[in-house]
Design a protein around this motif. Structure first.
Motif, PDB file in Angstrom:
ATOM      1  N   ASN A 237     -19.764 -14.380  20.687  1.00 32.96           N
ATOM      2  CA  ASN A 237     -20.005 -15.743  20.216  1.00 32.96           C
ATOM      3  C   ASN A 237     -18.696 -16.520  20.209  1.00 32.96           C
ATOM      4  O   ASN A 237     -17.781 -16.217  19.441  1.00 32.96           O
ATOM      5  N   GLN A 238     -18.610 -17.518  21.063  1.00 34.75           N
ATOM      6  CA  GLN A 238     -17.372 -18.288  21.199  1.00 34.75           C
ATOM      7  C   GLN A 238     -16.989 -18.996  19.903  1.00 34.75           C
ATOM      8  O   GLN A 238     -15.810 -19.237  19.636  1.00 34.75           O
ATOM      9  N   LYS A 239     -17.989 -19.332  19.073  1.00 38.40           N
ATOM     10  CA  LYS A 239     -17.734 -20.068  17.834  1.00 38.40           C
ATOM     11  C   LYS A 239     -17.666 -19.154  16.611  1.00 38.40           C
ATOM     12  O   LYS A 239     -17.734 -19.634  15.476  1.00 38.40           O
ATOM     13  N   ALA A 240     -17.521 -17.873  16.827  1.00 38.98           N
ATOM     14  CA  ALA A 240     -17.546 -16.918  15.720  1.00 38.98           C
ATOM     15  C   ALA A 240     -16.362 -17.097  14.784  1.00 38.98           C
ATOM     16  O   ALA A 240     -15.267 -17.508  15.193  1.00 38.98           O
ATOM     17  N   ALA A 241     -16.592 -16.770  13.515  1.00 34.64           N
ATOM     18  CA  ALA A 241     -15.494 -16.683  12.553  1.00 34.64           C
ATOM     19  C   ALA A 241     -14.616 -15.496  12.952  1.00 34.64           C
ATOM     20  O   ALA A 241     -15.039 -14.633  13.725  1.00 34.64           O
ATOM     21  N   PRO A 242     -13.385 -15.427  12.444  1.00 33.20           N
ATOM     22  CA  PRO A 242     -12.486 -14.332  12.845  1.00 33.20           C
ATOM     23  C   PRO A 242     -13.093 -12.949  12.626  1.00 33.20           C
ATOM     24  O   PRO A 242     -13.888 -12.744  11.707  1.00 33.20           O
ATOM     25  N   PHE A 243     -12.700 -12.014  13.489  1.00 33.05           N
ATOM     26  CA  PHE A 243     -13.212 -10.643  13.387  1.00 33.05           C
ATOM     27  C   PHE A 243     -12.752  -9.950  12.099  1.00 33.05           C
ATOM     28  O   PHE A 243     -13.584  -9.402  11.368  1.00 33.05           O
ATOM     29  N   PRO A 244     -11.447  -9.930  11.765  1.00 33.68           N
ATOM     30  CA  PRO A 244     -11.039  -9.256  10.523  1.00 33.68           C
ATOM     31  C   PRO A 244     -11.435 -10.077   9.308  1.00 33.68           C
ATOM     32  O   PRO A 244     -11.520 -11.312   9.375  1.00 33.68           O
ATOM     33  N   ALA A 245     -11.673  -9.389   8.204  1.00 30.29           N
ATOM     34  CA  ALA A 245     -12.153 -10.075   7.006  1.00 30.29           C
ATOM     35  C   ALA A 245     -11.568  -9.437   5.751  1.00 30.29           C
ATOM     36  O   ALA A 245     -11.097  -8.303   5.768  1.00 30.29           O
ATOM     37  N   TYR A 246     -11.635 -10.193   4.656  1.00 28.40           N
ATOM     38  CA  TYR A 246     -11.135  -9.689   3.379  1.00 28.40           C
ATOM     39  C   TYR A 246     -11.978  -8.519   2.872  1.00 28.40           C
ATOM     40  O   TYR A 246     -11.475  -7.610   2.226  1.00 28.40           O
ATOM     41  N   ARG A 247     -13.270  -8.572   3.162  1.00 26.15           N
ATOM     42  CA  ARG A 247     -14.188  -7.518   2.733  1.00 26.15           C
ATOM     43  C   ARG A 247     -15.176  -7.225   3.853  1.00 26.15           C
ATOM     44  O   ARG A 247     -15.385  -8.054   4.743  1.00 26.15           O
ATOM     45  N   THR A 248     -15.791  -6.041   3.783  1.00 25.74           N
ATOM     46  CA  THR A 248     -16.800  -5.682   4.777  1.00 25.74           C
ATOM     47  C   THR A 248     -18.094  -5.267   4.087  1.00 25.74           C
ATOM     48  O   THR A 248     -18.084  -4.737   2.977  1.00 25.74           O
ATOM     49  N   VAL A 249     -19.190  -5.527   4.772  1.00 27.28           N
ATOM     50  CA  VAL A 249     -20.508  -5.005   4.395  1.00 27.28           C
ATOM     51  C   VAL A 249     -21.092  -4.361   5.644  1.00 27.28           C
ATOM     52  O   VAL A 249     -21.020  -4.937   6.732  1.00 27.28           O
ATOM     53  N   SER A 250     -21.647  -3.180   5.496  1.00 25.60           N
ATOM     54  CA  SER A 250     -22.264  -2.485   6.626  1.00 25.60           C
ATOM     55  C   SER A 250     -23.738  -2.260   6.321  1.00 25.60           C
ATOM     56  O   SER A 250     -24.077  -1.631   5.315  1.00 25.60           O
ATOM     57  N   VAL A 251     -24.596  -2.811   7.176  1.00 18.35           N
ATOM     58  CA  VAL A 251     -26.043  -2.623   7.048  1.00 18.35           C
ATOM     59  C   VAL A 251     -26.411  -1.452   7.954  1.00 18.35           C
ATOM     60  O   VAL A 251     -26.399  -1.572   9.177  1.00 18.35           O
ATOM     61  N   LEU A 252     -26.725  -0.319   7.342  1.00 15.94           N
ATOM     62  CA  LEU A 252     -26.894   0.918   8.099  1.00 15.94           C
ATOM     63  C   LEU A 252     -28.148   1.668   7.675  1.00 15.94           C
ATOM     64  O   LEU A 252     -28.662   1.476   6.567  1.00 15.94           O
ATOM     65  N   SER A 253     -28.589   2.548   8.558  1.00 14.54           N
ATOM     66  CA  SER A 253     -29.660   3.470   8.205  1.00 14.54           C
ATOM     67  C   SER A 253     -29.159   4.415   7.119  1.00 14.54           C
ATOM     68  O   SER A 253     -27.973   4.760   7.055  1.00 14.54           O
ATOM     69  N   VAL A 254     -30.068   4.851   6.272  1.00 14.68           N
ATOM     70  CA  VAL A 254     -29.701   5.791   5.213  1.00 14.68           C
ATOM     71  C   VAL A 254     -29.163   7.098   5.794  1.00 14.68           C
ATOM     72  O   VAL A 254     -28.484   7.863   5.100  1.00 14.68           O
ATOM     73  N   ASP A 255     -29.411   7.336   7.082  1.00 13.34           N
ATOM     74  CA  ASP A 255     -28.877   8.531   7.739  1.00 13.34           C
ATOM     75  C   ASP A 255     -27.348   8.548   7.723  1.00 13.34           C
ATOM     76  O   ASP A 255     -26.736   9.607   7.881  1.00 13.34           O
ATOM     77  N   PHE A 256     -26.730   7.377   7.563  1.00 15.99           N
ATOM     78  CA  PHE A 256     -25.270   7.285   7.581  1.00 15.99           C
ATOM     79  C   PHE A 256     -24.650   7.457   6.195  1.00 15.99           C
ATOM     80  O   PHE A 256     -23.429   7.334   6.052  1.00 15.99           O
ATOM     81  N   LEU A 257     -25.462   7.728   5.183  1.00 17.97           N
ATOM     82  CA  LEU A 257     -24.941   7.805   3.817  1.00 17.97           C
ATOM     83  C   LEU A 257     -23.856   8.873   3.678  1.00 17.97           C
ATOM     84  O   LEU A 257     -22.783   8.627   3.110  1.00 17.97           O
ATOM     85  N   GLU A 258     -24.110  10.065   4.205  1.00 24.06           N
ATOM     86  CA  GLU A 258     -23.117  11.139   4.098  1.00 24.06           C
ATOM     87  C   GLU A 258     -21.852  10.797   4.876  1.00 24.06           C
ATOM     88  O   GLU A 258     -20.731  11.072   4.420  1.00 24.06           O
ATOM     89  N   VAL A 259     -22.031  10.200   6.053  1.00 19.41           N
ATOM     90  CA  VAL A 259     -20.872   9.821   6.865  1.00 19.41           C
ATOM     91  C   VAL A 259     -20.000   8.823   6.108  1.00 19.41           C
ATOM     92  O   VAL A 259     -18.770   8.959   6.051  1.00 19.41           O
ATOM     93  N   GLU A 260     -20.626   7.827   5.495  1.00 17.45           N
ATOM     94  CA  GLU A 260     -19.843   6.791   4.817  1.00 17.45           C
ATOM     95  C   GLU A 260     -19.217   7.299   3.524  1.00 17.45           C
ATOM     96  O   GLU A 260     -18.187   6.775   3.089  1.00 17.45           O
ATOM     97  N   HIS A 261     -19.820   8.313   2.904  1.00 18.54           N
ATOM     98  CA  HIS A 261     -19.154   8.969   1.772  1.00 18.54           C
ATOM     99  C   HIS A 261     -17.825   9.551   2.250  1.00 18.54           C
ATOM    100  O   HIS A 261     -16.777   9.390   1.605  1.00 18.54           O
TER     101      HIS A 261
END
Length: 315
Positions: A245-269
């Motif tokens: 997206n040419q008009k996107a806000a910057p890639f790096p951010a002060y905080r992150t949110v990840s919308v993931l399948s619950v299958d990733f719960l152990e990985v993110e721990h």
């Protein structure tokens, strides 16, 4: 810097065989993007927040992906059908090697594990073993023939709350081709990239490449035609992070949110443990903190506390 980076999906090759499920997951992610953005706007006193979205493609553990041109078209079409905006698309293998930079090795070299009480040096350090834990393992003592059985001692967590949740994470294993990085290790690199705190000799790591620089539009014999963007034939020739997206806000951010399948719960721990042990570039963290302060924002001291998640069950 954006106020927030939202990861809206993590694509595996077999996801393409479930197009309806893929669309359902994207539709759910779109709703979370809207809700999270609205909540952030309230926290900012009604100001419009800078929010960027990103999508991660697994080309590290799975080599059977369609060519970039085909896969990007599928992803963008599915996202458009459900109203999901994808600003950036990233390759998971870019979290291992970014161009000539051994990025995962750089991050691994910044891991400082906390010595557990009673440590006696019997366990090799992280940079030798490839394992990182949040406490003390059950001791393994040599057995002597005809001796009494040793009394079992449970593992313990360093910062436990009444009871331990002990975690031991494999960061890599050795293969004839070199280190094979684990999913949690690469995901930790991915989170740190999104927070904008990684540097290589002072240079920022993870600057997205524009779509036009990667896939120049070809007009064929008719210069007035709409033209077609041609991506490289293989994923290894794609940039680590592509700005769609040419008009996107910057890639790096002060905080992150990840919308993931619950299958990733152990990985993110495991990811949170790794990130809590990484000593980031001091100049980078100070620059991010000062930028936030200029906007009247106060960031958590620990990087890991800037990571948030939305885990979804089967849809």
């Amino acid at each position: 810097m954006s106020h927030l980076s939202i990861e809206v999906g993590h694509l595996y090759a077999d996801d393409l065989a479930r197009p309806e499920t893929l669309r359902s997951e994207m539709a759910s992610a779109a709703a979370w993007v809207d809700g999270t953005t609205a909540a952030l706007s309230k926290r900012l006193g009604g100001k419009k927040p800078r929010v960027s979205t990103c999508y991660l493609v697994d080309d590290y553990f799975h080599q059977g992906l369609p060519a970039p041109e085909k896969l990007i078209a599928v992803v963008e079409e599915a996202a458009a059908d459900v109203g999901l905006r994808i600003d950036y698309l990233a390759r998971e293998s870019g979290c291992a090697m970014m161009g000539q930079l051994d990025l995962a090795e750089l991050v691994a070299g910044r891991i400082v594990s906390e010595p557990a009480p009673g440590t006696n040096g019997s366990r090799p350090p992280v940079n030798q073993s490839g394992w990182l834990c949040n406490g003390v393992r059950t001791p393994q003592t040599p057995r002597v023939a005809m001796s009494r059985p040793d009394k079992w001692v449970p593992p313990s967590q360093n910062a436990r709350r009444e009871h331990s949740v002990f975690l031991d994470v494999e960061l890599w294993n050795d293969t004839p081709e070199g280190k094979l990085w684990s999913c949690p290790m690469l995901a930790a690199v991915w989170q740190l990239l999104r927070l904008g705190v990684l540097r290589d000799q002072g240079r920022r790591i993870g600057v997205p490449a524009s779509r036009s620089s990667v896939a120049p539009v070809e007009h064929g014999h008719d210069p007035e035609s709409e033209g077609v963007a041609r991506y490289p034939d293989t994923w290894k020739d794609m940039p680590a992070i592509l700005q769609l997206n040419q008009k996107a806000a910057p890639f790096p951010a002060y905080r992150t949110v990840s919308v993931l399948s619950v299958d990733f719960l152990e990985v993110e721990h495991a990811v949170r443990l790794i990130c809590s042990c990484v000593s980031p570039d001091h100049g980078a963290t100070q620059a991010v903190r000062k930028a936030a302060e200029r906007e009247g924002m106060e960031l958590p001291e620990e990087l890991v506390d800037r990571l948030s998640y939305i885990f979804q069950g089967p849809l």
